[in-house]
Design an enzyme around this catalytic site. Sequence first.
Site, short mmCIF file in Angstrom:
data_model
loop_
_atom_site.label_atom_id
_atom_site.label_comp_id
_atom_site.label_asym_id
_atom_site.label_seq_id
_atom_site.Cartn_x
_atom_site.Cartn_y
_atom_site.Cartn_z
CE LYS A 278 23.12 67.03 82.85
NZ LYS A 278 22.89 66.22 84.06
CG ASN A 279 19.95 66.47 80.61
OD1 ASN A 279 20.99 66.19 81.20
ND2 ASN A 279 18.77 66.53 81.20
NE ARG B 182 20.97 56.53 84.38
CZ ARG B 182 20.41 55.46 83.86
NH1 ARG B 182 20.54 54.30 84.46
NH2 ARG B 182 19.71 55.53 82.75
CB CYS C 67 21.11 56.20 89.85
SG CYS C 67 21.00 57.95 89.59
CG ASP D 297 15.80 67.13 84.97
OD1 ASP D 297 15.65 66.15 85.72
OD2 ASP D 297 16.44 67.07 83.89
CB VAL E 114 9.72 61.25 85.51
CG1 VAL E 114 10.84 60.76 84.59
CG2 VAL E 114 8.66 61.99 84.69
C1 UD1 Z 1 17.20 62.18 81.16
C2 UD1 Z 1 17.93 63.38 81.74
C3 UD1 Z 1 17.40 63.70 83.14
C4 UD1 Z 1 15.89 63.83 83.11
C5 UD1 Z 1 15.24 62.63 82.45
C6 UD1 Z 1 13.74 62.76 82.29
C7 UD1 Z 1 20.12 63.21 80.76
C8 UD1 Z 1 21.58 63.03 80.97
N1 UD1 Z 1 19.35 63.11 81.82
O1 UD1 Z 1 17.53 61.06 81.99
O2 UD1 Z 1 18.00 64.92 83.58
O3 UD1 Z 1 15.43 63.95 84.45
O4 UD1 Z 1 15.79 62.41 81.15
O5 UD1 Z 1 13.42 63.91 81.60
O6 UD1 Z 1 19.68 63.50 79.65
N2 UD1 Z 1 13.62 53.82 82.62
C9 UD1 Z 1 13.49 52.44 82.68
N3 UD1 Z 1 14.14 51.70 81.74
C10 UD1 Z 1 14.93 52.25 80.78
C11 UD1 Z 1 15.06 53.65 80.73
C12 UD1 Z 1 14.40 54.41 81.68
O7 UD1 Z 1 12.79 51.92 83.52
O8 UD1 Z 1 15.49 51.51 79.97
C13 UD1 Z 1 12.89 54.65 83.61
C14 UD1 Z 1 13.82 55.34 84.56
O9 UD1 Z 1 14.12 54.53 85.66
C15 UD1 Z 1 13.01 56.55 84.95
C16 UD1 Z 1 12.20 56.88 83.70
O10 UD1 Z 1 12.22 55.70 82.92
O11 UD1 Z 1 12.13 56.23 86.00
C17 UD1 Z 1 12.71 58.06 82.90
O12 UD1 Z 1 14.01 57.81 82.48
P1 UD1 Z 1 14.63 58.47 81.16
O13 UD1 Z 1 13.60 59.27 80.45
O14 UD1 Z 1 15.32 57.40 80.41
O15 UD1 Z 1 15.68 59.49 81.78
P2 UD1 Z 1 17.23 59.58 81.48
O16 UD1 Z 1 17.47 59.49 80.02
O17 UD1 Z 1 17.97 58.66 82.39
#
Ligand code: UD1
Length: 360
Positions: free
Chosen positions: A22-23, A92, A116, A305, A327
Amino acid sequence: MRSILVRGGQPLTGEVRVEGAKNSALKLIAAALMAPGASRIRNVPDIADVSLMAEVVAGLGARVTREDHSIVVDASHVDRVEAPYEMVSRMRASTAVLGPLLARFGEARVAMPGGCAIGSRSIDMHIAGLEQLGAAITVEHGVIVARAERLTGAAVTLEFPSVGATENLLMAAVLAEGETVIDNAAREPEISDLAAFLRAMGADIAGEGTPEIRVRGVSELHAADDHAVVGDRIEAGTFLAAGALCGGPVTVTGFDPHHLEIVLAKMRAAGVSVEQGERSVTVSVSGRLAPVDVQTLPFPGFPTDMQAQFMTMMALADGTSVVTENVFENRFQFAGELVRMGADVHIEGHHALVRGVHAL
Ligand code: UD1
């Protein structure tokens, strides 16, 4: 489906094939916006989020057709550049259209994701990175408005290897002028899948799967004719955890076991018998599991996850384990439900102390 009724107490055995991740699929659908023509993506999971992402790109003017497990995105007539709040608040991952729209059309409007359930998950790193590529970004009435006639390559160091930020920057950089280096990039297999897809569209990318991704910008891309989504390592790990909980043997196919290395190592440490094939893994358990500590980290660390599934295994282990979530904030809500089923879990900040019980 509003509820699922499970009658427990049955052994769980057999073989199951996982679908595409999915991701990854969601990001590939967004990436298809980057070129005119019809991109064909195979091994797409048949799930609600894919339908939502299809709605997002269709809302921008792309023509989307789905059959079986394939999706064709024809982005020849994209004529809007906005992902509205109505979509972003439901999913998201809709924010993945930010980089592609900005890169191809010079403008993107994406609603700020609201709160979220699993942590604040802001998108500040996406924004800061795009600004470094020359985008002018403002927030107008809760909508991120990004503009740049043509992005310019730059060296961008991420504060944290965010998956979403790495993906948005990678997609934007592909059409930027000159070279971009994304340092401290996320290394998840879904990033490598996105890079392979972009390469099939004509992008020049090196280093995906390492902390340093190098992109040489090209002036245009073309549609990708045929790309199969990487197998879903999280879906695979989930079935394997179910097998480990119920004894197995359970065989899971359709994915690369190297994408689950740390999870399999932790399962072995817990006393699970793990047989690894090239594209399959079989697990079985006799007797009780042993307690094992895990802490979630960006890939290749233990995936956040898989944290809930692993804690559920540890809830039945013969001893006490510590599960640490690094995370996301607030990713322990499910633990309350486990406790209602008889588990002994004590949460302290981002640590959970799990004392194994005999049965749930
Ligand atoms: C993606 C996955 C999710 C998985 C995650 C980590 C998808 C649709 N989802 O989520 O299933 O759990 O990776 O492997 O692909 N953060 C910030 N600022 C930002 C971006 C992120 O502070 O600009 C923080 C987030 O709040 C979080 C952490 O970084 O605490 C990880 O986020 P990120 O790796 O970006 O996860 P997603 O891409 O949202």
